[in-house]
Design a protein around this motif. Sequence first.
Motif, PDB file in Angstrom:
ATOM      1  N   ASN A 283      35.072 -13.571 -19.923  1.00 37.50           N
ATOM      2  CA  ASN A 283      35.955 -12.978 -20.928  1.00 37.50           C
ATOM      3  C   ASN A 283      35.245 -12.751 -22.258  1.00 37.50           C
ATOM      4  N   GLN A 284      34.333 -13.642 -22.618  1.00 41.42           N
ATOM      5  CA  GLN A 284      33.623 -13.500 -23.886  1.00 41.42           C
ATOM      6  C   GLN A 284      32.677 -12.312 -23.882  1.00 41.42           C
ATOM      7  N   GLU A 285      32.146 -11.958 -22.729  1.00 41.98           N
ATOM      8  CA  GLU A 285      31.158 -10.888 -22.653  1.00 41.98           C
ATOM      9  C   GLU A 285      31.714  -9.612 -22.014  1.00 41.98           C
ATOM     10  N   VAL A 286      33.034  -9.508 -21.948  1.00 44.33           N
ATOM     11  CA  VAL A 286      33.623  -8.365 -21.263  1.00 44.33           C
ATOM     12  C   VAL A 286      33.366  -7.049 -22.003  1.00 44.33           C
ATOM     13  N   ASP A 287      33.134  -7.116 -23.325  1.00 42.74           N
ATOM     14  CA  ASP A 287      32.927  -5.917 -24.126  1.00 42.74           C
ATOM     15  C   ASP A 287      31.451  -5.544 -24.261  1.00 42.74           C
ATOM     16  N   CYS A 288      30.628  -6.078 -23.403  1.00 39.55           N
ATOM     17  CA  CYS A 288      29.181  -5.913 -23.546  1.00 39.55           C
ATOM     18  C   CYS A 288      28.759  -4.446 -23.547  1.00 39.55           C
ATOM     19  N   LEU A 289      29.385  -3.628 -22.714  1.00 45.62           N
ATOM     20  CA  LEU A 289      28.988  -2.220 -22.592  1.00 45.62           C
ATOM     21  C   LEU A 289      30.086  -1.274 -23.064  1.00 45.62           C
ATOM     22  N   PHE A 290      30.955  -1.731 -23.951  1.00 51.68           N
ATOM     23  CA  PHE A 290      32.040  -0.881 -24.435  1.00 51.68           C
ATOM     24  C   PHE A 290      31.562   0.150 -25.457  1.00 51.68           C
ATOM     25  N   ALA A 291      30.463  -0.111 -26.137  1.00 49.03           N
ATOM     26  CA  ALA A 291      29.980   0.791 -27.193  1.00 49.03           C
ATOM     27  C   ALA A 291      29.598   2.146 -26.610  1.00 49.03           C
ATOM     28  N   ASP A 292      29.835   3.194 -27.383  1.00 48.55           N
ATOM     29  CA  ASP A 292      29.487   4.544 -26.958  1.00 48.55           C
ATOM     30  C   ASP A 292      28.856   5.286 -28.146  1.00 48.55           C
ATOM     31  N   PRO A 293      27.594   5.685 -28.056  1.00 48.18           N
ATOM     32  CA  PRO A 293      26.712   5.548 -26.882  1.00 48.18           C
ATOM     33  C   PRO A 293      26.105   4.155 -26.791  1.00 48.18           C
ATOM     34  N   TRP A 294      25.525   3.868 -25.611  1.00 48.37           N
ATOM     35  CA  TRP A 294      24.864   2.589 -25.426  1.00 48.37           C
ATOM     36  C   TRP A 294      23.608   2.507 -26.279  1.00 48.37           C
ATOM     37  N   ARG A 295      23.291   1.286 -26.671  1.00 45.72           N
ATOM     38  CA  ARG A 295      22.046   1.012 -27.380  1.00 45.72           C
ATOM     39  C   ARG A 295      21.243  -0.014 -26.581  1.00 45.72           C
ATOM     40  N   GLU A 296      19.981  -0.123 -26.911  1.00 47.42           N
ATOM     41  CA  GLU A 296      19.099  -0.966 -26.111  1.00 47.42           C
ATOM     42  C   GLU A 296      19.515  -2.434 -26.137  1.00 47.42           C
ATOM     43  N   ASP A 297      20.036  -2.924 -27.264  1.00 40.24           N
ATOM     44  CA  ASP A 297      20.432  -4.325 -27.329  1.00 40.24           C
ATOM     45  C   ASP A 297      21.621  -4.612 -26.415  1.00 40.24           C
ATOM     46  N   SER A 298      22.551  -3.634 -26.292  1.00 35.30           N
ATOM     47  CA  SER A 298      23.695  -3.812 -25.386  1.00 35.30           C
ATOM     48  C   SER A 298      23.233  -3.878 -23.937  1.00 35.30           C
TER      49      SER A 298
ATOM     50  N   LYS B   7      20.170  -4.737 -22.831  1.00 32.34           N
ATOM     51  CA  LYS B   7      19.432  -5.984 -22.626  1.00 32.34           C
ATOM     52  C   LYS B   7      20.390  -7.167 -22.478  1.00 32.34           C
ATOM     53  N   ARG B   8      21.446  -7.136 -23.266  1.00 31.40           N
ATOM     54  CA  ARG B   8      22.429  -8.224 -23.230  1.00 31.40           C
ATOM     55  C   ARG B   8      23.120  -8.284 -21.878  1.00 31.40           C
TER      56      ARG B   8
ATOM     57  N   GLN C 242      18.453  -3.647  -9.735  1.00 33.34           N
ATOM     58  CA  GLN C 242      17.254  -2.982 -10.246  1.00 33.34           C
ATOM     59  C   GLN C 242      17.453  -1.472 -10.352  1.00 33.34           C
ATOM     60  N   GLU C 243      18.123  -0.884  -9.373  1.00 39.42           N
ATOM     61  CA  GLU C 243      18.384   0.549  -9.409  1.00 39.42           C
ATOM     62  C   GLU C 243      19.305   0.904 -10.568  1.00 39.42           C
ATOM     63  N   TRP C 244      20.321   0.090 -10.799  1.00 38.42           N
ATOM     64  CA  TRP C 244      21.215   0.320 -11.935  1.00 38.42           C
ATOM     65  C   TRP C 244      20.459   0.195 -13.251  1.00 38.42           C
ATOM     66  N   GLU C 245      19.627  -0.816 -13.359  1.00 41.07           N
ATOM     67  CA  GLU C 245      18.851  -1.027 -14.583  1.00 41.07           C
ATOM     68  C   GLU C 245      17.918   0.153 -14.845  1.00 41.07           C
ATOM     69  N   LYS C 246      17.300   0.689 -13.815  1.00 44.66           N
ATOM     70  CA  LYS C 246      16.404   1.842 -13.961  1.00 44.66           C
ATOM     71  C   LYS C 246      17.153   3.054 -14.498  1.00 44.66           C
ATOM     72  N   LYS C 247      18.322   3.334 -13.946  1.00 48.00           N
ATOM     73  CA  LYS C 247      19.114   4.476 -14.413  1.00 48.00           C
ATOM     74  C   LYS C 247      19.636   4.253 -15.827  1.00 48.00           C
ATOM     75  N   ALA C 248      20.015   3.020 -16.135  1.00 49.92           N
ATOM     76  CA  ALA C 248      20.542   2.724 -17.472  1.00 49.92           C
ATOM     77  C   ALA C 248      19.470   2.914 -18.544  1.00 49.92           C
ATOM     78  N   TRP C 249      18.254   2.474 -18.269  1.00 45.98           N
ATOM     79  CA  TRP C 249      17.174   2.652 -19.247  1.00 45.98           C
ATOM     80  C   TRP C 249      16.819   4.126 -19.411  1.00 45.98           C
ATOM     81  N   LYS C 250      16.931   4.894 -18.354  1.00 47.33           N
ATOM     82  CA  LYS C 250      16.707   6.339 -18.462  1.00 47.33           C
ATOM     83  C   LYS C 250      17.752   6.969 -19.378  1.00 47.33           C
TER      84      LYS C 250
END
Length: 273
Positions: A172-187, A189-190, A225-233
């Motif tokens: 519950n504490q980390e549910v908003d980890c990827l809510f920001a738009d657009p994503w940033r590198e710190d989000s 990595k977190r 790993q596949e998700w991480e690769k696409k996210a960094w792209k």
Amino acid sequence: MNQARCRTLSFLTKGHNTVRSFSVKQRNRSARMQQKQEDLISMIESHQETRDKKFPSDSDGASTILFTSESNSKKNHDEIQQRLGEERATLFKEAGVLTRSLYKSCLRCVEFIRDGNQHDFEDFEAREEQQKTGRFTRDLSASFSFEPPVERENELSSRAMYYLAYTKESFNQEVDCLFADPWREDSLKRFIYLIRQGEEKRKWILEDYRFMDPCPEMWDEERIQEWEKKAWKLIRETYALNGWLYQDDFTNDDEDYQDEGIDWNEDDDSGKL
């Protein structure tokens, strides 16, 4: 005298006719020049109208070219931004699937350890025997202990409830980890750190209490790993589109950020001098 007068009259008449003839020619020539000028203007205007219909422009044409260039650039920017938004939405859904999969694994593990195992029962028996021996010793020495008696059901239930609350609170504490738009590198990595740390802690707790993993197949490393690769792209394209810099670009080599010469064991409490 009559002859002289006739010559004079003849000269005047001839000069008058010459002047009149020159004046007529001049007017005709001026008229032709005027007509040519009007025809030329008409032709230029006609050509300008035709060009304006095909290529709308301002008075000088330069501003139209600039406006067209800016319009095309903005259109291209909007198209890229829309595509990145669609890719982000797809990755966000995939991140939700990965997170729910880990959450279900954690809940299943909490339920799995609820009833205890052979290691728990042996520990209970050893403590119960120790308490019996200690009680006999206390009767002889008139000493006593504050250690509570062994309550198997209560301890097993309390342990399960603790890890259940811990699991829910962590997610519950980390549910908003990827809510920001657009994503940033710190989000990004977190999120990657948290989901991997969650899996590591789940395995560590099972090993600590000597339980077999009830759901080892729930964690898909290749999918992560596949998700991480696409996210960094996506992050790289987003930063390039907005002209942003990475956090590493601001890293400097000041002495305040260097670890050289620091003894991290200086405050070690092991007793070694």
